[in-house]
Design a protein around this motif. Sequence first.
Motif, PDB file in Angstrom:
ATOM      1  N   ARG A  56       0.849  -1.198   0.000  1.00 38.62           N
ATOM      2  CA  ARG A  56       0.000   0.000   0.000  1.00 38.62           C
ATOM      3  C   ARG A  56       0.880   1.242   0.000  1.00 38.62           C
ATOM      4  NH1 ARG A  56      -1.451   3.231   3.981  1.00 38.62           N
ATOM      5  NH2 ARG A  56      -0.821   1.746   5.568  1.00 38.62           N
ATOM      6  N   LEU A  82       1.799   4.159  -9.050  1.00 38.65           N
ATOM      7  CA  LEU A  82       0.841   3.847  -7.992  1.00 38.65           C
ATOM      8  C   LEU A  82       0.695   5.112  -7.161  1.00 38.65           C
ATOM      9  CD1 LEU A  82       1.758   0.305  -6.590  1.00 38.65           C
ATOM     10  CD2 LEU A  82      -0.294   0.955  -7.846  1.00 38.65           C
ATOM     11  N   GLU A  86      -3.313   3.615  -3.174  1.00 38.60           N
ATOM     12  CA  GLU A  86      -3.476   2.449  -4.049  1.00 38.60           C
ATOM     13  C   GLU A  86      -2.694   1.258  -3.515  1.00 38.60           C
ATOM     14  OE1 GLU A  86      -4.710   3.767  -8.432  1.00 38.60           O
ATOM     15  OE2 GLU A  86      -2.573   4.007  -8.065  1.00 38.60           O
TER      16      GLU A  86
END
Length: 120
Positions: A56, A82, A86
């Motif tokens: 994460r 990312l 996300e």
Amino acid sequence: GGKHELQMNKYAAIADTDGDENISVTDSATTLTLPSIFAAADRQTKGVTGGRATIRVYKAPILFTRTGTAPTAADLSTGTPLWIGEVLVLTAFKDMDNLNMVRATGVNGAVYVYYERQVN
């Protein structure tokens, strides 16, 4: 009346101190620090035929590749971005071994990684 069956998760938390980690993602390529149970020499002897890394993103966006070649910091054309919040889930050891991460902007990012082993 129908018969109900409990569906069990096929992954289980790793019950040692290296089951998770925080990684700072800078302008230098960063890789995962795989738990000892995922070490190449132990993948068969300890019966670890699979695993899962849940990654994460927080602090700032990152770029990643799973090819073994590192992306270039702040160059979105060299990796997959990312964004904050996300999550990337990897279930193949090859992807975990070859993951490279750099920051996607001029600000260092960070990721929290949670490792699980596959229940055989």
